[in-house]
Motif scaffolding. Structure first.
Motif, PDB file in Angstrom:
ATOM      1  N   THR A 290      39.305  31.149  35.766  1.00  0.00           N
ATOM      2  CA  THR A 290      40.091  31.823  34.738  1.00  0.00           C
ATOM      3  C   THR A 290      39.584  31.536  33.329  1.00  0.00           C
ATOM      4  O   THR A 290      39.409  32.452  32.526  1.00  0.00           O
ATOM      5  N   ASP A 384      40.928  39.850  38.724  1.00  0.00           N
ATOM      6  CA  ASP A 384      41.121  38.563  39.369  1.00  0.00           C
ATOM      7  C   ASP A 384      41.459  38.791  40.834  1.00  0.00           C
ATOM      8  O   ASP A 384      42.211  39.709  41.159  1.00  0.00           O
ATOM      9  N   GLU A 385      40.941  37.961  41.705  1.00  0.00           N
ATOM     10  CA  GLU A 385      41.193  38.085  43.141  1.00  0.00           C
ATOM     11  C   GLU A 385      40.916  39.518  43.595  1.00  0.00           C
ATOM     12  O   GLU A 385      41.769  40.198  44.133  1.00  0.00           O
TER      13      GLU A 385
HETATM   14 MG    MG Z   1      42.438  32.310  39.972  1.00  0.00          MG
END
Ligand code: MG
Ligand code: ADP
Length: 682
Positions: A290, A384-385
Motif C-alpha cells: 500500500t 488493490d487485490e
Molecule cells: Mg493490501
C-alpha cells in the motif's frame, strides 16, 4: 443433436457448452479400464481407488445423520457407498443388480466405505471393458448436468454421436513442420483419442497436443495485447520526483524496506516513460504494498495528475483512506473516499470535487467505476487485490483517463515462469519479504478430535486480550453434510462453548454493508471471535487478532491457506494458526498441511501449490480474461510452454510468413478476438 432438447441445451449452455466443438473440448476427467480398477479386497484405506461392483442392497438410513447407503459388491468383497444430501435423487437412482464403477477415497468405519464417490453406471459396458480391454472415458460430474440425465454416460452418448456425425477430419491449424518439431499428434487424432483412447499412451499424447494448443493460444493472446500497447503514447509525462514526494516520505511512519524502495523506483521509472505503465506489484499479504502505491499516487499528484485507488471492499478502501488522508493532507495532497454506502448527497459532493480536480487521490470501491464519477486529469489507476475484480470493472475505471498509467496489486505470489506467461503484458515488481519486526506466526495442524484443547487455547488467548478468527469452508450444508457450516457453528458456539464471549459472523452471502459493519466491530474489539468463510482472506488489518483456526483445512489449497494466515501476525503479540483437519486425510492433503506448517514464504508456497494442486485452478486464469486451461498443466508442461512460446515468437517476429503459418495466425486471431480485453482492461 439427438437427445438434446431445450432443457438439456439450457443446462449445457450454462456450462459453456453450446456447440458440438465445445462438447469435444469437454474432456474426460479420468478413464476406466481393467488396469485402473482395484478388487475390493485389495483396497487401501485413505487412498483413492476405483472399484466396479454390483448393487446388492441400498436404502435410506436415519440416525444422527440421515444418509443414503449403497452396498456394492464384487467377487472379492463389499463396500458401502455413503451419500448425504440429495437423498431423494439417490433413492430414485439405485436399483438392485446395477453395475457401477465408483471412484473415491476409501474410508473405514465398521467396514469399507466411500463418501460421495464419482459414479459411473456400467451395466452394459462392464463386460466390454473387462473382456475387450476397452478404455471408458469418465466425464466431470456436475449435479445440474446429472439432473437432466447428462451423467458421464449421458455425455458419452453425445460424444459418440458426434464422432459418428463427423464426415471429414477436423482441420489442423498447426503447420506439419511444427507438429513434427514438437513431436505432437494431429488435431483430429488427438480429439478422437482424448475421448476414446485405444491405449493409455494415446491419452497422454493427445492431452499433450491439446495442452499445446491451449498454451499456444494463451501466449499468442498475451503477445498480441503487449504489441497493441507499445504504440500508445500517453498524454502526460512525469518529472523527476521532487520536493512534494520528499516531504511525503517524512510523513511515512516507518522506513521503507529495500524491496519497497526498489519497487517504488521501478514504478517511478516506468511512470516517466512516454507510454502508459502496466505494472503488477506483487508481494504477499502484509508485505507493505500500500505505501508503495500511495507514494506513486503522490508522484502523480506532484505532476498535477489524479489517482484512482480502487479496493475490493468498503472496509479496505476506508482503511486506506483513514490511514493516509491526514498524512497526505499534511503535505497538501487532497484525498477523498467514495463508497456505495454514502448518502447520495455525499457521493455527489465527492464526485464533483473529483471532476473539478480538487481531489488528487480518490480511494474507493467499485463505486469508482460508475458513470457519475469523472476525473479532471486521471493519470494513475491503482487496483488493490486485482484478482477480486473482473476485467470489465478494471477496464471501466481505466477508461476514465486518457491512457492512464496502471498499477495493479495482488497478494498471490506468482512463480516467475508462470508470471511471464500469465502476465506477459505486464511489467512486474516484487516485494518478496515482510517489513522488519514482524513476529513469525506459529503454524500447526491438528486433527478435529483435539478440538477441546484447541478451543481452550482460543479461550486463553482471548482472556489474555487477543482476538480470534475461525474460518470455515462453506456457508451451509447443502454440498456435503460432513463439512462444518459457518452458520451452524455460529449457533452452536455462541450458545455453547463460547457463550460468554462476543461472536461475530461473516460470509459471502451477507450484504456488503453488514459484512463491513461486523468487520469494523471486530477491528474495534467489540467482537472476540469472528467466524467466517474465506471472505476474510482479503480484509482488514487487525493487529490484535492473534489466533486463527482454519476448519477443514484439508479442503483448502496451499495458497489460500497462506493467504488466510496473513490475517494474523500483524501486531506485537505472537500469533498462532491452527489448521484443523478432518480425517480421513488423503496423502496429498497431509503433505499440503505439513508444507503449510513448515513454510512461510509466499513464493515457496506458490511453487508448491502449483505442483500439488496443478493447473488453472490456482491462478483463476479465466477470471483474468485468459483462456481456461483444460488439458494443460503449468506445473508439469513447462516444456510445452516453451515450445509454444517459440512458435508464437516466430509468428510475431518473422516478416513474411508462409501459407501454413498464415493459417495458424488466422486461427489464433479468431480465438483471441473472443476475449479482446487484456489484464489491464485498457
Ligand atoms: Mg493490501
Ligand atoms: P499488503 O502488501 O498486504 O497490502 P500493507 O500495505 O497493508 O500490506 O502493509 C501491512 C502493514 O505493514 C501495514 O500496517 C503497514 O503500515 C506496515 N508496513 C508497511 N511497510 C512497512 C515498513 N517498511 N516497516 C514497517 N511497517 C510497514
Amino acid at each position: 443433436m439427438k437427445g438434446v432438447g431445450p432443457a438439456r441445451a439450457a443446462v449445457l449452455a450454462e456450462h459453456g457448452l453450446t456447440t458440438v466443438y465445445d462438447l469435444l473440448q469437454y474432456y474426460p476427467r479420468h478413464y476406466l479400464d481393467r488396469t485402473s480398477v482395484t478388487p475390493i479386497r485389495n483396497l487401501k484405506i485413505n487412498a483413492s481407488a476405483t472399484i466396479i461392483g454390483q448393487v446388492r442392497a441400498h436404502g435410506m438410513l436415519f440416525g444422527k445423520k440421515k444418509r443414503y447407503e449403497v452396498m456394492l459388491e464384487d467377487p472379492t468383497g463389499a463396500i458401502m457407498l455413503l451419500f448425504f444430501g440429495g437423498l431423494r435423487f439417490w433413492e430414485k437412482t439405485f436399483k438392485k443388480g446395477q453395475v457401477y464403477a465408483a471412484t473415491g477415497l476409501v474410508g473405514y468405519f465398521l467396514g469399507l466405505q466411500m463418501v460421495h464417490p464419482d459414479l459411473e453406471r456400467l451395466d452394459d459396458e462392464s463386460d466390454k471393458m473387462v473382456h475387450a480391454g476397452r478404455i471408458i472415458p469418465v466425464y466431470p460430474q456436475r449435479s445440474e448436468l446429472t439432473k437432466v440425465g447428462l451423467t458421464s454416460k449421458g455425455i458419452r452418448k453425445l460424444t459418440t454421436q458426434i464422432f459418428g456425425m463427423l464426415s471429414e477430419t477436423i482441420p489442423d491449424p498447426l503447420p506439419p513442420a511444427e507438429l513434427s518439431r514438437c513431436k505432437l499428434p494431429g488435431l483430429h487424432a488427438s480429439v478422437t483419442h482424448i475421448h476414446y483412447p485405444e491405449t493409455r499412451e494415446q491419452i497422454e499424447q493427445s492431452r499433450r497436443r491439446l495442452a499445446f494448443d491451449e498454451l499456444l493460444q494463451l501466449q499468442y493472446y498475451v503477445f498480441r495485447s503487449k504489441g497493441a500497447k507499445d504504440v500508445i503514447v500517453k498524454g502526460h509525462s512525469y518529472a523527476e520526483p521532487g520536493a512534494l514526494v520528499r516531504r511525503f516520505g517524512k510523513e511515512i511512519p516507518f522506513v521503507l524496506t529495500d524491496e519497497q524502495k526498489i519497487a517504488l523506483r521501478e514504478i517511478v521509472a516506468d511512470l516517466r516513460q512516454p507510454r502508459p505503465m502496466s505494472r503488477l506489484l506483487h508481494g504477499e499479504v502484509g508485505s507493505g504494498k500500500t505505501v508503495v502505491a500511495v507514494t506513486a499516487a503522490v508522484v502523480a499528484a506532484e505532476n498535477n495528475l489524479q489517482c484512482a485507488f480502487m479496493a475490493p471492499t468498503e472496509i479496505l478502501a476506508e482503511q486506506h483512506y483513514r490511514t493516509w488522508h491526514d498524512r497526505l493532507a499534511n503535505v497538501g495532497v487532497e484525498s477523498g473516499l467514495l463508497l456505495s454506502k454514502l448518502r447520495p448527497k455525499q457521493k455527489t459532493a465527492v464526485a464533483e470535487a473529483c471532476a473539478r480536480g480538487d481531489i488528487s487521490i480518490l480511494f474507493g470501491t467499485h463505486a469508482l467505476i460508475y458513470d457519475y464519477v469523472q476525473f479532471a486529469r486521471l493519470g494513475l489507476v491503482v487496483i488493490d487485490e486485482q484478482h477480486r475484480f473482473g476485467v470489465e470493472q478494471r477496464g471501466k475505471l481505466y477508461a476514465k483517463g486518457d491512457s492512464p498509467d496502471l498499477l495493479i496489486m495482488t497478494a498471490t505470489p506468482i512463480p516467475r515462469t508462470l508470471a511471464l506467461t500469465l502476465y506477459g503484458d505486464l511489467s512486474i515488481s516484487t516485494i518478496a519479504g515482510l517489513p522488519p519486526g514482524r513476529l513469525p506466526i506459529r503454524t500447526v495442524w491438528r486433527t478435529a478430535d483435539t478440538r477441546d484443547k484447541i478451543y481452550q487455547f482460543v479461550e486463553d488467548e482471548i482472556k489474555a486480550g487477543g482476538q480470534a478468527y475461525i474460518v470455515y469452508p462453506l456457508i451451509d450444508k447443502t454440498e456435503n453434510q460432513e463439512l462444518e457450516s459457518v452458520e451452524e457453528a455460529f449457533e452452536q458456539l455462541s450458545q455453547g462453548r463460547f457463550k460468554s464471549y462476543r461472536l461475530g459472523l461473516i460470509h459471502g452471502r451477507l450484504a456488503a454493508d453488514k459484512r463491513d459493519a461486523t468487520l469494523e466491530q471486530f477491528r474495534d474489539k467489540k467482537i472476540d471471535i469472528l467466524l467466517s468463510t474465506t471472505v476474510v482472506e482479503v480484509g482488514i488489518d487487525n493487529p490484535n487478532a492473534t489466533i486463527m483456526l482454519i476448519e477443514h483445512a484439508e479442503r483448502f489449497g496451499l495458497a489460500q491457506l497462506h493467504q488466510l494466515r496473513g490475517r494474523v501476525g500483524r501486531g506485537p503479540r505472537k500469533s498462532t494458526v491452527v489448521a484443523v483437519a478432518h480425517p480421513p486425510l488423503s496423502e496429498l492433503a497431509e503433505q499440503r498441511l505439513e508444507f503449510f506448517a513448515a513454510h512461510f514464504n509466499g513464493f515457496e508456497i506458490a511453487e508448491a501449490d502449483l505442483m500439488l494442486r496443478g493447473p488453472g485452478e490456482v491462478y483463476g486464469i479465466r477470471q483474468a480474461g485468459l483462456p481456461e486451461l483444460r488439458a494443460a498443466n503449468f506445473a508439469t508442461d513447462k516444456d510445452l510452454l516453451d515450445s509454444a512460446r517459440g512458435v508464437v515468437e516466430k509468428l510475431f517476429s518473422t516478416g513474411t510468413l508462409d501459407g501454413a503459418y498464415k493459417n495458424l495466425v488466422n486461427y489464433l486471431e479468431t480465438t483471441a478476438q473472443g476475449r479482446d480485453v487484456h489484464l489491464g482492461g485498457g
